[in-house]
Design a protein around this motif. Structure first.
Motif, PDB file in Angstrom:
ATOM      1  N   ASP A  24       0.804  -1.221   0.000  1.00  0.00           N
ATOM      2  CA  ASP A  24       0.000   0.000   0.000  1.00  0.00           C
ATOM      3  C   ASP A  24       0.837   1.271   0.000  1.00  0.00           C
ATOM      4  O   ASP A  24       0.319   2.347   0.331  1.00  0.00           O
ATOM      5  N   ALA A  25       2.094   1.185  -0.377  1.00  0.00           N
ATOM      6  CA  ALA A  25       2.937   2.379  -0.354  1.00  0.00           C
ATOM      7  C   ALA A  25       4.079   2.229  -1.348  1.00  0.00           C
ATOM      8  O   ALA A  25       4.478   1.115  -1.710  1.00  0.00           O
ATOM      9  N   ALA A  26       4.586   3.372  -1.789  1.00  0.00           N
ATOM     10  CA  ALA A  26       5.748   3.395  -2.673  1.00  0.00           C
ATOM     11  C   ALA A  26       6.562   4.638  -2.352  1.00  0.00           C
ATOM     12  O   ALA A  26       6.023   5.665  -1.925  1.00  0.00           O
ATOM     13  N   VAL A  27       7.859   4.535  -2.576  1.00  0.00           N
ATOM     14  CA  VAL A  27       8.742   5.660  -2.310  1.00  0.00           C
ATOM     15  C   VAL A  27       9.853   5.665  -3.346  1.00  0.00           C
ATOM     16  O   VAL A  27      10.308   4.608  -3.804  1.00  0.00           O
ATOM     17  N   LEU A  57      11.184   5.382   5.328  1.00  0.00           N
ATOM     18  CA  LEU A  57       9.929   6.010   4.914  1.00  0.00           C
ATOM     19  C   LEU A  57       8.905   4.970   4.479  1.00  0.00           C
ATOM     20  O   LEU A  57       7.723   5.070   4.824  1.00  0.00           O
ATOM     21  N   LEU A  58       9.341   3.979   3.734  1.00  0.00           N
ATOM     22  CA  LEU A  58       8.403   2.940   3.300  1.00  0.00           C
ATOM     23  C   LEU A  58       7.827   2.216   4.505  1.00  0.00           C
ATOM     24  O   LEU A  58       6.622   1.914   4.548  1.00  0.00           O
ATOM     25  N   ALA A  59       8.648   1.957   5.503  1.00  0.00           N
ATOM     26  CA  ALA A  59       8.174   1.249   6.689  1.00  0.00           C
ATOM     27  C   ALA A  59       7.146   2.065   7.458  1.00  0.00           C
ATOM     28  O   ALA A  59       6.073   1.556   7.821  1.00  0.00           O
ATOM     29  N   VAL A  60       7.437   3.344   7.710  1.00  0.00           N
ATOM     30  CA  VAL A  60       6.523   4.124   8.557  1.00  0.00           C
ATOM     31  C   VAL A  60       5.235   4.475   7.830  1.00  0.00           C
ATOM     32  O   VAL A  60       4.197   4.672   8.472  1.00  0.00           O
ATOM     33  N   MET A  61       5.241   4.507   6.504  1.00  0.00           N
ATOM     34  CA  MET A  61       4.008   4.809   5.790  1.00  0.00           C
ATOM     35  C   MET A  61       2.944   3.750   6.014  1.00  0.00           C
ATOM     36  O   MET A  61       1.743   4.026   5.930  1.00  0.00           O
ATOM     37  N   GLU A  66       0.232   9.140  10.753  1.00  0.00           N
ATOM     38  CA  GLU A  66       0.493  10.561  10.567  1.00  0.00           C
ATOM     39  C   GLU A  66       0.429  10.932   9.091  1.00  0.00           C
ATOM     40  O   GLU A  66       0.487  10.079   8.211  1.00  0.00           O
ATOM     41  N   THR A  67       0.333  12.233   8.817  1.00  0.00           N
ATOM     42  CA  THR A  67       0.355  12.698   7.434  1.00  0.00           C
ATOM     43  C   THR A  67       1.726  12.423   6.823  1.00  0.00           C
ATOM     44  O   THR A  67       2.719  12.228   7.538  1.00  0.00           O
ATOM     45  N   LEU A  68       1.788  12.438   5.502  1.00  0.00           N
ATOM     46  CA  LEU A  68       3.061  12.188   4.846  1.00  0.00           C
ATOM     47  C   LEU A  68       4.123  13.230   5.213  1.00  0.00           C
ATOM     48  O   LEU A  68       5.279  12.857   5.463  1.00  0.00           O
ATOM     49  N   PRO A  69       3.800  14.530   5.274  1.00  0.00           N
ATOM     50  CA  PRO A  69       4.819  15.482   5.726  1.00  0.00           C
ATOM     51  C   PRO A  69       5.291  15.210   7.157  1.00  0.00           C
ATOM     52  O   PRO A  69       6.488  15.362   7.457  1.00  0.00           O
ATOM     53  N   GLU A  70       4.383  14.811   8.029  1.00  0.00           N
ATOM     54  CA  GLU A  70       4.796  14.496   9.395  1.00  0.00           C
ATOM     55  C   GLU A  70       5.731  13.295   9.424  1.00  0.00           C
ATOM     56  O   GLU A  70       6.735  13.287  10.162  1.00  0.00           O
ATOM     57  N   LEU A  71       5.430  12.288   8.625  1.00  0.00           N
ATOM     58  CA  LEU A  71       6.299  11.114   8.569  1.00  0.00           C
ATOM     59  C   LEU A  71       7.665  11.472   8.006  1.00  0.00           C
ATOM     60  O   LEU A  71       8.702  11.029   8.516  1.00  0.00           O
ATOM     61  N   LEU A  72       7.681  12.273   6.950  1.00  0.00           N
ATOM     62  CA  LEU A  72       8.958  12.667   6.353  1.00  0.00           C
ATOM     63  C   LEU A  72       9.784  13.489   7.328  1.00  0.00           C
ATOM     64  O   LEU A  72      10.994  13.266   7.470  1.00  0.00           O
ATOM     65  N   ALA A  73       9.154  14.423   8.020  1.00  0.00           N
ATOM     66  CA  ALA A  73       9.886  15.235   9.000  1.00  0.00           C
ATOM     67  C   ALA A  73      10.499  14.360  10.081  1.00  0.00           C
ATOM     68  O   ALA A  73      11.664  14.538  10.467  1.00  0.00           O
TER      69      ALA A  73
END
Length: 273
Positions: A24-27, A57-61, A66-73
């Motif tokens: 369910d995710a890609a990076v 990033l793939l793992a936490v998504m 959290e929102t994607l910006p929150e995860l990236l931060a």
């Protein structure tokens, strides 16, 4: 969901792109290479940075809500913690990368684009797909690239001019009025382009590093619709092959002036049911 992924390093160099996909995710990340003769302040290197940040990033998504910006931060901050004791994170050339993130929920696709990798969403009901591309670095770079673009790409003079160009851009990295990338400052995540589209409206999603998208956006040898047709019929390897053919046909950069004669190229295609 059907997935196809291809990546190819620029000849003679390690691959500084990273891409990965889960259910369910890609990076996709494109590490900003350090030209010969320039320093980065980091002993680990750009490929390590892109690979390590991309994996987390793939793992936490898929594990956090959290929102994607929150995860990236959060992951940029965590990355800094991994090498702040061994590397000079205050160095203007500290490793950095573009970021494309995609997350699928029950009824939507959430996306984030930071810096100059591309995300393409094909709804199938228009002549051209929706293309998300952060062009702030290109806007800044236009002020500095004329001397580099006037030189033969294979010459020592061009290599020196490219180094000067990259070092000039560093003064604008992660600053208001400049451009933003994933490096050491978590606040860069707030500057990313983000959005959500209904899941049922999209039939294909494509993530591309700028070394792959140059077939369309720099070389202008295909439209986005033609590139999608090529990916559908022959796969991502075929698109990268077309890029390499174009690069080899213009080794000196006379037709297409560019900082790198060859660049790492990565393509991920996701065909949604």
């Amino acid at each position: 969901m059907r997935v196809a992924l291809a990546t190819e390093a620029a000849p003679g160099r390690p691959n500084e792109d990273f891409a990965a996909v889960s259910a369910d995710a890609a990076v996709l990340l494109d590490g900003a290479g350090t030209p010969a003769g320039s320093e980065s302040g980091c002993s680990h290197g750009v490929a390590w940075f892109a690979r390590t940040l991309g994996s987390s990033l793939l793992a936490v998504m898929t594990q956090k809500h959290e929102t994607l910006p929150e995860l990236l931060a959060g992951e940029i901050k965590a990355m800094a913690g991994l090498h702040e004791d061994t590397c000079d994170l205050g160095h203007p050339g500290s490793p950095s990368a573009t970021v494309v993130m995609l997350r699928r929920t029950d009824d939507a696709l959430e996306w984030l684009v930071l810096a100059d990798s591309s995300l393409v969403l094909d709804t199938g009901d228009s002549a051209e797909p929706m293309v998300i591309y952060d062009d702030r670095e290109a806007q800044v770079g236009a002020r500095y690239r004329s001397a580099m673009d006037a030189l033969d790409s294979g010459s020592p003079q061009h290599q020196a001019a490219h180094r000067d160009y990259v070092e000039a851009l560093r003064a604008h990295r992660n600053r208001d009025g400049g451009f933003w990338v994933a490096a050491t400052d978590p606040l860069a995540a707030d500057q990313a382009l983000t959005g959500t589209v209904p899941r049922e409206s999209v039939r294909t999603v494509v993530l591309l590093s700028d070394g792959a998208s140059r077939l369309v956006d720099r070389f202008h040898l295909a439209t986005w619709r033609q590139a999608l047709n090529l990916l559908d019929q022959e796969g991502p390897e075929a698109l990268i092959s077309r890029v390499r053919e174009a690069e080899h046909s213009d080794p000196g950069g006379s037709r297409w002036p560019r900082g790198k004669t060859f660049d790492d190229a990565t393509v991920v295609t996701l065909s949604l049911p």
